[in-house]
Write a protein that holds these residues in place. Structure first.
Motif, PDB file in Angstrom:
ATOM      1  N   ASP A   9       8.529  -0.432   8.405  1.00  0.00           N
ATOM      2  CA  ASP A   9       8.320  -0.143   9.821  1.00  0.00           C
ATOM      3  C   ASP A   9       6.959   0.840   9.796  1.00  0.00           C
ATOM      4  OD1 ASP A   9      10.315  -1.821  10.593  1.00  0.00           O
ATOM      5  OD2 ASP A   9      11.827  -0.127  10.676  1.00  0.00           O
ATOM      6  N   ASP A  10       6.809   1.458   8.853  1.00  0.00           N
ATOM      7  CA  ASP A  10       5.829   2.432   8.889  1.00  0.00           C
ATOM      8  C   ASP A  10       4.342   2.048   8.471  1.00  0.00           C
ATOM      9  OD1 ASP A  10       6.196   2.551   6.179  1.00  0.00           O
ATOM     10  OD2 ASP A  10       6.493   4.709   6.171  1.00  0.00           O
ATOM     11  N   GLY A  11       4.357   0.587   7.885  1.00  0.00           N
ATOM     12  CA  GLY A  11       3.188   0.077   7.579  1.00  0.00           C
ATOM     13  C   GLY A  11       2.864   0.202   5.986  1.00  0.00           C
ATOM     14  N   THR A  12       3.959   0.901   5.240  1.00  0.00           N
ATOM     15  CA  THR A  12       3.808   0.899   3.778  1.00  0.00           C
ATOM     16  C   THR A  12       4.094  -0.490   3.168  1.00  0.00           C
ATOM     17  OG1 THR A  12       4.479   3.194   3.943  1.00  0.00           O
ATOM     18  CG2 THR A  12       4.887   2.001   1.640  1.00  0.00           C
ATOM     19  N   PHE A  13       3.338  -0.988   2.297  1.00  0.00           N
ATOM     20  CA  PHE A  13       3.553  -2.283   1.908  1.00  0.00           C
ATOM     21  C   PHE A  13       4.211  -2.093   0.332  1.00  0.00           C
ATOM     22  CE2 PHE A  13      -0.022  -3.057   4.382  1.00  0.00           C
ATOM     23  CZ  PHE A  13       0.097  -4.323   4.895  1.00  0.00           C
ATOM     24  N   LEU A  14       5.411  -3.031   0.367  1.00  0.00           N
ATOM     25  CA  LEU A  14       6.398  -2.740  -0.717  1.00  0.00           C
ATOM     26  C   LEU A  14       6.521  -4.125  -1.576  1.00  0.00           C
ATOM     27  CD1 LEU A  14       9.322  -1.010   1.143  1.00  0.00           C
ATOM     28  CD2 LEU A  14       7.503   0.096  -0.067  1.00  0.00           C
ATOM     29  N   GLU A  15       6.822  -4.150  -2.769  1.00  0.00           N
ATOM     30  CA  GLU A  15       7.188  -5.293  -3.585  1.00  0.00           C
ATOM     31  C   GLU A  15       8.889  -5.212  -3.597  1.00  0.00           C
ATOM     32  OE1 GLU A  15       4.554  -6.106  -7.205  1.00  0.00           O
ATOM     33  OE2 GLU A  15       4.569  -3.904  -6.744  1.00  0.00           O
ATOM     34  N   GLU A  16       9.468  -5.978  -2.336  1.00  0.00           N
ATOM     35  CA  GLU A  16      10.837  -5.492  -2.172  1.00  0.00           C
ATOM     36  C   GLU A  16      11.809  -5.538  -3.284  1.00  0.00           C
ATOM     37  OE1 GLU A  16      13.925  -6.639   1.618  1.00  0.00           O
ATOM     38  OE2 GLU A  16      12.036  -7.698   1.075  1.00  0.00           O
ATOM     39  N   SER A  17      11.466  -6.582  -4.035  1.00  0.00           N
ATOM     40  CA  SER A  17      12.438  -6.972  -5.231  1.00  0.00           C
ATOM     41  C   SER A  17      12.208  -5.865  -6.248  1.00  0.00           C
ATOM     42  CB  SER A  17      12.385  -8.244  -5.865  1.00  0.00           C
ATOM     43  OG  SER A  17      12.809  -9.140  -4.846  1.00  0.00           O
ATOM     44  N   GLY A  82      -2.230   6.993   0.351  1.00  0.00           N
ATOM     45  CA  GLY A  82      -1.151   6.991   1.040  1.00  0.00           C
ATOM     46  C   GLY A  82      -0.423   5.962   1.406  1.00  0.00           C
ATOM     47  N   VAL A  83      -1.035   4.681   0.859  1.00  0.00           N
ATOM     48  CA  VAL A  83      -0.285   3.261   1.218  1.00  0.00           C
ATOM     49  C   VAL A  83       0.321   2.856  -0.087  1.00  0.00           C
ATOM     50  CG1 VAL A  83      -0.677   0.993   2.013  1.00  0.00           C
ATOM     51  CG2 VAL A  83      -1.889   2.963   2.965  1.00  0.00           C
ATOM     52  N   GLY A  84       1.605   1.987   0.361  1.00  0.00           N
ATOM     53  CA  GLY A  84       2.076   1.723  -0.870  1.00  0.00           C
ATOM     54  C   GLY A  84       1.865   0.444  -1.566  1.00  0.00           C
ATOM     55  N   ALA A  85       0.748  -0.150  -1.111  1.00  0.00           N
ATOM     56  CA  ALA A  85       0.138  -1.411  -1.958  1.00  0.00           C
ATOM     57  C   ALA A  85      -0.518  -0.970  -3.091  1.00  0.00           C
ATOM     58  CB  ALA A  85      -0.732  -2.098  -1.117  1.00  0.00           C
ATOM     59  N   GLY A  86      -1.177  -1.822  -3.915  1.00  0.00           N
ATOM     60  CA  GLY A  86      -1.788  -1.551  -4.915  1.00  0.00           C
ATOM     61  C   GLY A  86      -1.055  -0.750  -6.178  1.00  0.00           C
ATOM     62  N   GLY A  87      -0.079  -0.786  -6.404  1.00  0.00           N
ATOM     63  CA  GLY A  87       0.422  -0.004  -7.381  1.00  0.00           C
ATOM     64  C   GLY A  87       0.698   1.594  -7.088  1.00  0.00           C
TER      65      GLY A  87
END
Length: 222
Positions: A9-17, A82-87
């Motif tokens: 919801d806050d725009g952070t990208f996650l590898e959910e599993s 600050g973004v969760g993508a890219g490791g």
């Protein structure tokens, strides 16, 4: 459940599993420290742990630097601080995909950072209290969210922590951080930790701003 990146919801990208698995492993660590099973249970725990390690070691090695550099390329050369993508979620202390991390949830948006922190049993120092080094590590990560808010990559230059009183384990802690000022390449940030509104620790940090390309690269071993 998707194995690919998804947006929260806050725009952070996650590898959910991966994030879900990391949380489960985190539970194992703290349960191990907390529990006192029968002596013969430890042999079974060790065997299960060794089997898991062998399975993980048989898989390809994760290249966090490549993930971070790819994320930078996708953002036109600007590293998405600050973004969760890219490791980014693999990082120590507050990485959602890191089983060794502290439980830290940061409120989205705004200028100042408000983080909800839980120091669980595995981070205990004196009985019932969080280890001072873990409090300092959490401050280092929480103050680091400021660089994401202002979009300026930086490394910690100095961090000073004052322990005002005990910070209990397994009790919600609120850590806040704010940008106090700038001077050339220096960013001055302060913060505090509170439990039920009572300050238990404060910090002052100096960050040194860097070029985005340096943020996502390995240091020269020389």
């Amino acid at each position: 459940m998707s194995d690919g990146p998804v947006a929260s919801d806050d725009g952070t990208f996650l590898e959910e599993s991966r994030v879900t698995a990391a949380h489960a492993l985190r539970d194992v660590v703290h349960s191990f420290v907390r529990a006192q099973p029968e002596e013969d249970a430890y042999d079974e725990i060790r065997r299960l742990a060794e089997q898991l390690v062998a399975r993980l070691d048989a898989t390809p090695r994760r290249d966090r630097m490549a993930l971070m550099q790819a994320a930078r390329e996708e953002h036109g050369g600007a590293f998405p601080v600050g973004v969760g993508a890219g490791g980014f979620n693999d990082r120590a202390v507050a990485g959602l995909a890191n089983p060794a991390a502290v439980d830290i949830e940061v409120d989205p948006g705004g200028g100042d950072v408000v983080a909800h922190v839980l120091f669980r049993k595995g981070f205990e120092g004196p009985p019932g209290r969080a280890h001072g080094g873990m409090i300092a590590a959490a401050f280092d990560d929480v103050t680091g969210f400021i660089i994401g808010r202002i979009g300026q990559p930086a490394f910690t230059g100095e961090l000073t922590v004052r322990y005002v009183g005990p910070t209990p384990i397994e009790t919600p802690v609120v850590m806040t951080a704010r940008l106090d000022g700038k001077e050339r390449r220096k960013l001055f940030i302060s913060g505090e930790a509170t439990v039920d509104g009572v300050v238990t620790a404060t910090c002052k940090a100096t960050y040194i701003t860097i070029d985005p390309s340096v943020f996502a690269s390995a240091p020269d071993p020389r």
